[in-house]
Design a protein around this motif. Structure first.
Motif, PDB file in Angstrom:
ATOM      1  N   SER A  64       0.006  25.501  -2.479  1.00 47.21           N
ATOM      2  CA  SER A  64      -0.984  24.562  -1.950  1.00 47.21           C
ATOM      3  C   SER A  64      -0.298  23.669  -0.941  1.00 47.21           C
ATOM      4  N   THR A  65      -0.996  23.368   0.130  1.00 47.61           N
ATOM      5  CA  THR A  65      -0.441  22.492   1.155  1.00 47.61           C
ATOM      6  C   THR A  65      -1.529  21.558   1.649  1.00 47.61           C
ATOM      7  N   VAL A  66      -1.117  20.526   2.365  1.00 48.60           N
ATOM      8  CA  VAL A  66      -2.057  19.535   2.888  1.00 48.60           C
ATOM      9  C   VAL A  66      -1.825  19.407   4.378  1.00 48.60           C
ATOM     10  N   ASP A 120       5.009  23.858  -3.323  1.00 50.02           N
ATOM     11  CA  ASP A 120       6.422  24.157  -3.093  1.00 50.02           C
ATOM     12  C   ASP A 120       7.114  22.911  -2.538  1.00 50.02           C
ATOM     13  N   ARG A 121       6.739  22.478  -1.387  1.00 48.30           N
ATOM     14  CA  ARG A 121       7.275  21.247  -0.785  1.00 48.30           C
ATOM     15  C   ARG A 121       6.179  20.647   0.074  1.00 48.30           C
ATOM     16  N   LEU A 122       5.946  19.355  -0.115  1.00 47.00           N
ATOM     17  CA  LEU A 122       4.865  18.697   0.609  1.00 47.00           C
ATOM     18  C   LEU A 122       5.232  17.245   0.847  1.00 47.00           C
ATOM     19  N   GLU A 123       5.070  16.811   2.096  1.00 54.16           N
ATOM     20  CA  GLU A 123       5.327  15.402   2.417  1.00 54.16           C
ATOM     21  C   GLU A 123       4.108  14.851   3.145  1.00 54.16           C
ATOM     22  N   LEU A 124       3.564  13.765   2.615  1.00 49.65           N
ATOM     23  CA  LEU A 124       2.360  13.157   3.177  1.00 49.65           C
ATOM     24  C   LEU A 124       2.649  11.723   3.569  1.00 49.65           C
ATOM     25  N   MET A 131       0.843  -1.195   0.000  1.00 49.34           N
ATOM     26  CA  MET A 131       0.000   0.000   0.000  1.00 49.34           C
ATOM     27  C   MET A 131       0.878   1.245   0.000  1.00 49.34           C
ATOM     28  N   LEU A 132       0.281   2.368  -0.345  1.00 46.81           N
ATOM     29  CA  LEU A 132       0.989   3.638  -0.402  1.00 46.81           C
ATOM     30  C   LEU A 132       1.226   4.140   1.022  1.00 46.81           C
ATOM     31  N   ARG A 133       2.522   4.370   1.350  1.00 43.62           N
ATOM     32  CA  ARG A 133       2.840   4.838   2.698  1.00 43.62           C
ATOM     33  C   ARG A 133       3.196   6.319   2.732  1.00 43.62           C
ATOM     34  N   GLY A 134       3.688   6.853   1.615  1.00 33.49           N
ATOM     35  CA  GLY A 134       4.049   8.258   1.655  1.00 33.49           C
ATOM     36  C   GLY A 134       4.236   8.853   0.281  1.00 33.49           C
ATOM     37  N   LEU A 135       4.125  10.186   0.254  1.00 33.87           N
ATOM     38  CA  LEU A 135       4.262  10.915  -0.996  1.00 33.87           C
ATOM     39  C   LEU A 135       5.011  12.211  -0.692  1.00 33.87           C
ATOM     40  N   ASP A 136       6.111  12.437  -1.401  1.00 37.80           N
ATOM     41  CA  ASP A 136       6.925  13.632  -1.207  1.00 37.80           C
ATOM     42  C   ASP A 136       6.943  14.403  -2.522  1.00 37.80           C
ATOM     43  N   ILE A 137       6.470  15.654  -2.501  1.00 42.00           N
ATOM     44  CA  ILE A 137       6.316  16.447  -3.723  1.00 42.00           C
ATOM     45  C   ILE A 137       7.106  17.742  -3.576  1.00 42.00           C
ATOM     46  N   SER A 138       7.907  18.074  -4.596  1.00 46.42           N
ATOM     47  CA  SER A 138       8.675  19.324  -4.590  1.00 46.42           C
ATOM     48  C   SER A 138       8.499  20.036  -5.924  1.00 46.42           C
ATOM     49  N   ASP A 139       8.143  21.304  -5.862  1.00 44.63           N
ATOM     50  CA  ASP A 139       8.092  22.187  -7.035  1.00 44.63           C
ATOM     51  C   ASP A 139       7.228  21.625  -8.161  1.00 44.63           C
ATOM     52  N   MET A 140       6.037  21.205  -7.824  1.00 40.19           N
ATOM     53  CA  MET A 140       5.082  20.725  -8.818  1.00 40.19           C
ATOM     54  C   MET A 140       3.870  21.654  -8.807  1.00 40.19           C
ATOM     55  N   LEU A 141       3.639  22.341  -9.922  1.00 35.47           N
ATOM     56  CA  LEU A 141       2.520  23.274 -10.076  1.00 35.47           C
ATOM     57  C   LEU A 141       2.537  24.291  -8.941  1.00 35.47           C
ATOM     58  N   ILE A 142       1.545  24.285  -8.061  1.00 35.15           N
ATOM     59  CA  ILE A 142       1.541  25.293  -6.987  1.00 35.15           C
ATOM     60  C   ILE A 142       1.995  24.686  -5.662  1.00 35.15           C
TER      61      ILE A 142
END
Length: 549
Positions: A512-514, A14-18, A1-12
């Motif tokens: 955008s942030t979560v 900046d940096r997001l880790e879920l 299963m999906l445990r985490g998602l790390d996003i940097s500089d994608m669309l709006i």
């Protein structure tokens, strides 16, 4: 299963880790807050084809990393092994998108292609929305979906192989028949030409030999008389006799000449030997020049016949023998063609029988699976407040092909007595969401370790129906993992884990942030979903009631 998602500089973003958890994961937020960006980013790291302009404005590159738990026996292990990539209990996918559009991907820190990512994604994630991306609304994909549900991979492969063999047999028979027809069209010419060539029977090198003999015989007629006269002068009564007489006379007086005649006698002896050799050569020449006048005529006739036949067939005289062999082979092929064609026709019949058998077996399995799927979907519709709706998988005959002889389409009737029709045309927005949810549940059942993502699957429903959808999603998440993007407070309240997607503007830059929500925050978020911008005490009370179940 999906445990985490790390996003940097994608669309709006900046940096997001879920970090995600088992069970029902809920993402909510205002329209336009960036929920779809999360799905775009996840699709990007999974190799899905999507929008190209993902890199945040001003950044050199965007990057997404996703990590998954892989239990033993998970189908992703087979994909990794086939691709020669390292495996293990954890799978880490990383993909970079440069501002110029170039993309680079890694699996467990090993470079890989987008094709490998897509192959892995099929074992890891199922994404579904009201506008389904896997073809649930497109009848052209329904046959493949039914085969997946039925586990028909081996049977479908057998049908494709049998179809290819049948097509090859038909092609070979058609090609052989076309060749026979082409030869048959020139059969009269072939038989006449072969008979003519066989009668003359020209041999390689014969034309040059005949030409030499002809010229020799033509010249011999002019010089033979002079050669015979020369031979007679050299022979008896001529030079030979005169030299013999001179030799005897000198030999008789040589002993009285005190050696003066020894050298002349030796020279005369040598002259006699040379004369003898000359006479022998001239005699051979006379024999060579002796011929029957008819022989010259015959040589000329054959020479002219060979040259005329070569011109007729536009080949060299020395090529006539090989040309005759080629024509003879064509005739033999034509004569033997009936037997060969019969053998090819038999091969076509055998290939057809094999295809028919495989296609019939596949059709039978499809019919059985269609009945099971209809029953399963009907069982899922009742909890979704659609117990009176009818789902039916229609199988109709179509032209045979590599996928068999069946056309498959999913049809629905929303109420008893209502006409059935295509899934995407008959159901309303809310009904369609529930049909697709029921169908998705049935199609993904029995696929352990698969993360199911539903993008606004509850659009167009509310109240008790939205609650039914949420409870079905929650039940589906038991023992697994479901991510749902929703605007429904009833669905959000049933989530085991809740995140809110927020959008903000700082210094003129939108990001955008979560935010993960704790219990009080969840009350406020569900209340906002119930009442809008103004969160009232009544909305909070209703939210608390929903969250309490």
């Amino acid at each position: 299963m999906l445990r985490g998602l790390d996003i940097s500089d994608m669309l709006i973003i900046d940096r997001l880790e879920l970090g995600f958890q088992p069970g029902l994961n809920v993402l909510t937020g205002e329209t336009g807050a960036g929920k779809s960006i999360l799905l775009d980013s996840l699709g990007f790291v999974l190799g899905w084809r999507g929008r190209a302009d993902l890199v945040r404005q001003g950044a050199e590159q965007g990057e997404v990393t996703a990590w998954f738990d892989l239990p033993e026996g998970h189908p992703a292990h087979a994909v990794l092994e086939e691709a020669g990539l390292p495996g293990g209990a954890e799978l880490i996918l990383r993909r970079i998108n440069n501002a110029d559009g170039r993309k680079t991907a890694w699996v467990n820190d090993r470079r890989c292609s987008g094709e490998v990512l897509r192959a892995l994604s099929e074992t890891l994630v199922e994404l579904h929305g009201q506008h389904d991306d896997r073809g649930l609304l497109n009848p052209r994909g329904h046959r493949a979906i039914l085969d997946d549900f039925a586990g028909n991979a081996a049977q479908a492969c057998e049908v494709r192989d049998a179809w290819q063999a049948l097509a090859a047999a038909r092609k070979a028979a058609a090609r052989a028949e076309a060749e026979r027809e082409a030869i048959r069209a020139e059969e009269e010419y072939l038989r006449h030409a072969v008979a003519e060539l066989d009668k003359l029977d020209p041999q390689a090198g014969e034309e040059a030999e005949l030409d030499t003999r002809r010229r020799l015989m033509q010249g011999a007629e002019k010089i033979r008389t002079d050669v015979v006269n020369a031979y007679e002068i050299m022979g008896q009564g001529g030079a030979e006799t005169a030299l013999g007489d001179a030799l005897r006379w000198l030999d008789g007086v040589a002993d009285k000449a005190e050696g003066a005649l020894e050298e002349p006698l030796a020279a005369l002896n040598r002259a006699m030997v040379e004369l003898d050799e000359a006479m022998s050569g001239v005699a051979n020449a006379i024999d060579t020049m002796s011929f029957n006048p008819l022989e010259l005529e015959e040589a000329e006739e054959r020479l002219f016949a060979i040259r005329a036949l070569a011109r007729k067939h536009d080949v060299g005289p020395d090529e006539l023998a090989g040309f005759a062999t080629t024509l003879r082979d064509k005739l033999e092929a034509l004569d033997a063609g009936e037997a060969a064609q019969a053998a090819l026709a038999t091969a076509v019949d055998q290939a057809q029988a094999k295809y028919d058998s495989a296609a019939t077996a596949l059709s039978t399995r499809r019919a059985e699976a269609a009945a099971r799927l209809d029953t399963a979907v009907s069982g899922e519709l009742a909890p979704l407040k659609m117990e009176r709706a009818v789902f039916e998988t229609l199988i109709s005959p179509e032209e045979p092909g590599p996928e068999g002889r069946d056309a498959v389409s999913f049809t629905v009737a929303t109420n008893p007595g209502a006409p059935a029709g295509p899934l995407g045309k008959i159901a309303s927005g809310g009904e369609l969401s529930r049909f697709l949810l029921a169908l998705k549940v049935c199609l993904t059942r029995g696929q352990p370790g698969l993360t199911l993502i539903f993008d606004e699957i509850d659009r167009g429903v509310g109240g008790a129906t939205a609650d039914a959808v949420g409870r079905r999603l929650s039940s589906l998440a038991d023992g697994g993992q479901v991510l749902v993007v929703t605007h429904s407070p009833q669905v959000a309240a049933l989530g085991a884990h809740h995140w809110r997607v927020e959008k903000a503007v700082h210094n003129g830059i939108t990001t955008s942030t979560v935010v993960p929500l704790n219990a009080p925050d969840r009350v406020d978020e569900v209340a906002r979903m119930l009442s809008g911008d103004q969160v009232t005490d009544a909305a909070r009370a209703a939210a608390q009631a929903l969250l309490a179940g």
